[in-house]
Design an enzyme around this catalytic site. Sequence first.
Site, PDB file in Angstrom:
ATOM      1  N   LYS A  43      -3.161  -6.224  -9.960  1.00 25.93           N
ATOM      2  CA  LYS A  43      -3.500  -4.851 -10.375  1.00 25.93           C
ATOM      3  C   LYS A  43      -2.478  -4.313 -11.379  1.00 25.93           C
ATOM      4  O   LYS A  43      -2.830  -3.629 -12.348  1.00 25.93           O
ATOM      5  CB  LYS A  43      -3.574  -3.943  -9.144  1.00 25.93           C
ATOM      6  CG  LYS A  43      -4.830  -4.088  -8.319  1.00 25.93           C
ATOM      7  CD  LYS A  43      -6.031  -3.443  -8.999  1.00 25.93           C
ATOM      8  CE  LYS A  43      -7.236  -3.363  -8.088  1.00 25.93           C
ATOM      9  NZ  LYS A  43      -8.383  -2.703  -8.728  1.00 25.93           N
TER      10      LYS A  43
ATOM     11  N   PRO B 107       0.204 -10.892  -4.376  1.00 25.41           N
ATOM     12  CA  PRO B 107      -0.645 -11.150  -5.550  1.00 25.41           C
ATOM     13  C   PRO B 107      -1.662 -10.056  -5.835  1.00 25.41           C
ATOM     14  O   PRO B 107      -1.995  -9.826  -7.011  1.00 25.41           O
ATOM     15  CB  PRO B 107      -1.338 -12.469  -5.179  1.00 25.41           C
ATOM     16  CG  PRO B 107      -0.370 -13.156  -4.280  1.00 25.41           C
ATOM     17  CD  PRO B 107       0.247 -12.051  -3.456  1.00 25.41           C
ATOM     18  N   TYR B 108      -2.164  -9.391  -4.808  1.00 32.15           N
ATOM     19  CA  TYR B 108      -3.106  -8.291  -5.046  1.00 32.15           C
ATOM     20  C   TYR B 108      -2.441  -7.207  -5.890  1.00 32.15           C
ATOM     21  O   TYR B 108      -2.968  -6.787  -6.931  1.00 32.15           O
ATOM     22  CB  TYR B 108      -3.594  -7.723  -3.718  1.00 32.15           C
ATOM     23  CG  TYR B 108      -4.391  -6.449  -3.838  1.00 32.15           C
ATOM     24  CD1 TYR B 108      -5.532  -6.388  -4.632  1.00 32.15           C
ATOM     25  CD2 TYR B 108      -4.002  -5.295  -3.154  1.00 32.15           C
ATOM     26  CE1 TYR B 108      -6.264  -5.216  -4.750  1.00 32.15           C
ATOM     27  CE2 TYR B 108      -4.734  -4.122  -3.259  1.00 32.15           C
ATOM     28  CZ  TYR B 108      -5.859  -4.084  -4.058  1.00 32.15           C
ATOM     29  OH  TYR B 108      -6.578  -2.915  -4.168  1.00 32.15           O
ATOM     30  N   GLY B 109      -1.267  -6.743  -5.449  1.00 28.59           N
ATOM     31  CA  GLY B 109      -0.559  -5.709  -6.193  1.00 28.59           C
ATOM     32  C   GLY B 109      -0.126  -6.182  -7.571  1.00 28.59           C
ATOM     33  O   GLY B 109      -0.186  -5.431  -8.550  1.00 28.59           O
TER      34      GLY B 109
END
Length: 417
Positions: free
Chosen positions: A224, A219-221
């Site tokens: 972004k 989810p972080y990538g």
Amino acid sequence: MLNFSRSRTQSRPNRSHPLGGMEFADPKKKNGAVGKILLAAGLTALCIVILKQSPSFNSPSPFSRHEEGVTHVLVTGGAGYIGSHAALRLLKDSHRVTIVDNLSRGNLGAVKVLQDLFPEPGRLQFIYADLGDPKAMHRIFSENAFDAVMHFAAVAYVGESTLDPLKYYHNITSNTLGIMEAMAAHNVNTLIYSSTCATYGEPEKMPITEETPQIPINPYGKAKKMAEDIILDFHKNSDMAVMILRYFNVIGSDPEGRLGEAPRPELREHGRISGACFDAARGITNGLKVRGTDYKTPDGTCIRDYIDVTDLVDAHVKALNKAKPGHVGIYNVGTGRGRSVKEFVEACKKATGASIKVEYLPRRPGDYAEVFSDPSKILRELNWSAQHTDLEKSLQVAWRWQKSHHNGYGSSSTASI
């Protein structure tokens, strides 16, 4: 015989006399009230004259006006680890800086360090605000004349993003949309966006170039990547100058020891490996936990490209200086060399002089085996290359700050980005 008696004639108090439903005030009282009103009016007028003679009375705040030769940069997340180092560099380069941070992961202590270093009026201001509050963003952009935005503010832990993905989509994607809306509404036309190599996921080929397909696996990538898409879609019908920097694993701290990394204790489990190594070296934790030893790499541990924060900030400044209206620049920011986690641990042991106990655990969800950059494009177009590439030396610099700041930034510390 003396006789004391009350006089029959007594003076009566002054009174108003009613007549025909009307009252006629005593002339003496009326004159006294008028005098007080005139005195108050005179004092008020005198104060206004004095204030108008003050040079700052009619002068707007330096932050609210554009000034030739001075670039006013809004640094979101400027109280955090990377953002504070960027603010320091911008101030050293004579830029005007406004930091906006809600301190959910930033350190007020870092802001105070910067304020002590640059106390002159019109150099630095800090605004406590949440990027997710549209009214606050509108007010901030209305009251300040920004020339550019460096957007760092974001939650940034891969492991945490797998546990709380909605937080990441809101904090990264939604807040970036809010920043873009505020910039568009207030005609701020330069954006330097802090992105990540996590948008690439786990590519089939190394090293990673800017043309490598973006297939994020956590989810972080993903958050972004969505934020990048918002920026690029908006830019299609805009003259905004956009620079997107996808950087790799950040280490190090200010070489002069003024700033460092001080993550909040409850996030240690998700934090950077450098922080985990330093905690183990200081005895804060019982040892270092290395997650994953069965990756398809020479020693079985993950391979990463470790970029010193000083080099990373330099890349942002070069991007700001090269930003052109109507142009988008996308760059990887790394050393071009991958190091395994085992290599990193050995370098940390040497940098700290501590014997660090290492515990090997199963893989962490959302991690990838090998990631390192091809930085040739940023060298070619921005004349940037990493200068602090000695892993042990970068860790030594960071370790010096850690040893002299056992409690981070002290009682004012809350977290770092």
